[in-house]
Enzyme design. Structure first.
Site, PDB file in Angstrom:
ATOM      1  N   GLU A 130       0.816  -0.850  -0.099  1.00 50.73           N
ATOM      2  CA  GLU A 130       0.260  -0.312  -0.315  1.00 50.73           C
ATOM      3  C   GLU A 130       0.967   1.213   0.043  1.00 50.73           C
ATOM      4  OE1 GLU A 130      -4.072  -1.761   2.033  1.00 50.73           O
ATOM      5  OE2 GLU A 130      -2.946  -0.860   3.164  1.00 50.73           O
TER       6      GLU A 130
ATOM      7  N   GLU B  72      -5.690  -8.024  -0.616  1.00 53.41           N
ATOM      8  CA  GLU B  72      -6.434  -7.652   0.547  1.00 53.41           C
ATOM      9  C   GLU B  72      -8.018  -7.450   0.072  1.00 53.41           C
ATOM     10  OE1 GLU B  72      -4.993  -4.940   3.309  1.00 53.41           O
ATOM     11  OE2 GLU B  72      -2.633  -5.859   2.726  1.00 53.41           O
TER      12      GLU B  72
HETATM   13  C1  BG6 Z   1      -4.305  -2.501   4.796  1.00 53.61           C
HETATM   14  C2  BG6 Z   1      -3.001  -3.700   5.193  1.00 53.61           C
HETATM   15  O1  BG6 Z   1      -4.573  -1.160   4.843  1.00 53.61           O
HETATM   16  O2  BG6 Z   1      -5.450  -3.571   5.590  1.00 53.61           O
HETATM   17  C3  BG6 Z   1      -3.311  -4.095   6.202  1.00 53.61           C
HETATM   18  O3  BG6 Z   1      -2.393  -3.821   4.425  1.00 53.61           O
HETATM   19  C4  BG6 Z   1      -4.222  -4.172   7.025  1.00 53.61           C
HETATM   20  O4  BG6 Z   1      -2.097  -4.392   6.934  1.00 53.61           O
HETATM   21  C5  BG6 Z   1      -5.405  -4.460   6.312  1.00 53.61           C
HETATM   22  O5  BG6 Z   1      -4.569  -4.919   8.538  1.00 53.61           O
HETATM   23  C6  BG6 Z   1      -7.158  -4.445   7.427  1.00 53.61           C
HETATM   24  O6  BG6 Z   1      -6.946  -3.462   7.932  1.00 53.61           O
HETATM   25  P1  BG6 Z   1      -6.755  -3.176   9.571  1.00 53.61           P
HETATM   26  O7  BG6 Z   1      -6.878  -2.140  10.183  1.00 53.61           O
HETATM   27  O8  BG6 Z   1      -8.670  -3.415   9.690  1.00 53.61           O
HETATM   28  O9  BG6 Z   1      -5.756  -4.117   9.579  1.00 53.61           O
END
Ligand code: BG6
Length: 480
Positions: free
Chosen positions: A180, A375
């Site tokens: 990211e 993701e």
């Molecule tokens: C992304 C990141 O922004 O979102 C992850 O690459 C992160 O590291 C994921 O865990 C989800 O976000 P969060 O804050 O719910 O863990």
């Protein structure tokens, strides 16, 4: 058109959020080790007092222990294999390999751990997909060097990338240089190692840091190309499909500018190999003076673009500079205006499956390189019963609706190569340092104080995802 036979179904994690073992086997401290747990995490890290000091009398540090994937790695990957994973996206903790970041020789114990992890994946025919740097630079580089604002990080990263690519490049085909990378525009603490004292609120510093990261990324691509034609080097961005609040041209223009800055700037540089034509508009907007660019940098970027785009997609966002909309909402790294057509997660992230189809089309139309959704997922509170049975239908609904839109995007002509839902096993949340914000198919018995047995339990979504993979995405039904 549907998913190709070699479509990479899998799951994703990051070292700092799951490994724990933060000071074991020679690992140095990383910036993630210095982030307190709890909903105030980002506010604390963004405050003017924050200086990376670890103060256990004041805060908890859930990443230190996390789910102890370090010790449970084989058991966890066996569970991924049971679901039929074709790939597993994980990151290499930089501070396990170079504890301070500045050493000339790597820590062999750290390399041995990842070697074992890669071999474990391969044993199950799981393709490892590696993020070289995922929010976990050595703390020393942030504290003593001021993070990516300092040009010397390019050399330290290059050394790190060279060591891991040389050691693992024959076995690992898919890599991403930075997680990211574009998120720094809103929150540069985790990806650039910047805090207020070192320039986190100064766009001049952030864009200079971006330049250093772009150069470092291209150096990693160059190393990979020299090592083997079989290595695919990707960039990785947060993508939030962004809508104008209404058809007011003023909002449309604002939406276009937001897209350029947030969604496209980094990929324009990393995939097209040059700064985009609208760069000066952004610099004028923020009063940014010409960046320090060394001779050869631009040539390096041009000659070493990334060849696929990995991206995270959780939510969409809305732009309204005319301020007709009333309600604000939170989101991944940045919030925005509340979209009245969408539901939100318990953390206020706006759920928008169709937005994923739009994202895939927008990215593919612009770049024409393979896309990899690395993701996606729903952070939710799971409530196990006394036998640790977890009926997470809400998570299945979220994932199913997104997979349906992926399939439509493939029919639209998009070249989508894989899908790795985030936090395939419960882990520590990046934005809040909580365990209770869970994404996994596998429940880990730990609470926000990191108390619990740490045992793993399959959720309902575990069997569902297994069926999705076994049917190559054609059977998305819930079978009770
Ligand atoms: C992304 C990141 O922004 O979102 C992850 O690459 C992160 O590291 C994921 O865990 C989800 O976000 P969060 O804050 O719910 O863990």
């Amino acid at each position: 058109m549907t998913f190709t036979d070699d479509f990479l179904w899998g799951g994703a994690t990051a070292a700092n959020q799951c490994e724990g073992a933060y000071n074991i086997d020679g690992k140095g401290l990383s910036i993630a080790d210095a982030l307190p747990g709890g909903k105030e995490r980002f506010a604390i890290a963004a405050s003017s007092e924050f200086d990376w000091t670890i103060d256990e009398s004041k805060y908890t540090y859930p990443n230190h222990k996390a789910i102890d994937h370090y010790q449970h790695m084989e058991e966890d990957i066996a569970l991924f294999a049971e679901m039929g994973f074709k790939c597993y996206r994980f990151s290499i903790a930089w501070s396990r390999i170079f504890p301070l970041g500045t050493e000339t020789e790597p820590n062999e114990k750290g390399l041995a751990f990842y070697e074992k992890m890669i071999n474990t994946c391969l044993k199950y025919n799981i393709e490892p997909v590696i993020t070289i740097s995922h929010y976990e630079m050595p703390l020393h580089l942030a504290k003593e060097y001021g993070g990516w604002a300092n040009r010397s990080l390019v050399d330290y990263y290059e050394r790190f990338a060279k060591v891991v690519l040389t050691r693992f490049g024959e076995k690992v085909k898919y890599w991403m240089t930075f997680n990211e990378i574009n998120g720094a525009l809103h929150f540069p603490v985790m990806s650039q190692g910047l805090i207020e004292k070192t320039g986190a609120t100064d766009k001049q510093v952030i864009f200079q840091a971006f330049h250093h990261q772009f150069v470092a990324s291209s150096k990693a691509v160059k190393i990979a190309k020299e090592l083997s034609p079989n290595i695919n080097m990707g960039c990785m961005i947060i993508y939030a499909t962004t809508y104008a609040w209404d058809c007011n041209p003023v909002n449309q223009q604002a939406c276009l500018e937001f897209n350029q800055e947030m969604n496209f700037f980094c990929t324009d540089v990393q995939v097209r190999g040059k700064y985009p034509s609208y760069t000066q508009r952004i610099f004028n907007k923020y009063g940014i003076q010409p960046l320090e660019i060394k001779d050869g940098d631009l040539q390096l970027l041009k000659e070493n673009p990334t060849t696929y785009i990995g991206f995270s997609y959780y939510m969409s966002s809305v732009v309204d500079v005319v301020n007709q909309s009333k309600n604000k909402t939170s989101g991944n790294m940045f919030g925005g205006v509340k979209n009245p057509f969408l539901e939100s997660s318990e953390w206020g992230w706006q759920i928008d499956p169709l937005g994923l189809r739009i994202a895939l089309n927008e990215l593919y139309n612009r770049y024409q390189v393979p896309l990899f959704i690395v993701e996606n997922g729903l952070g939710a509170v799971d409530k196990p019963d006394e036998n640790f049975v977890i009926g997470d239908d809400y998570r299945i609904d979220y994932l199913r609706s997104h997979i349906e839109e992926m399939e439509k995007a493939i029919s639209d002509g998009v070249d989508l190569i894989g899908y790795t839902p985030w936090g395939c096993i419960d882990l520590v949340s990046a934005s809040t340092g909580e365990m209770s914000k869970r994404y996994g198919f596998i429940y880990v018995d730990l609470d926000d104080e990191m108390k619990g047995t740490g045992k793993r339990y399959k959720k309902k979504s575990f069997d569902w995802y297994k069926q999705v993979i076994a049917s190559n995405g054609s059977d998305l039904d819930i079978n009770d």
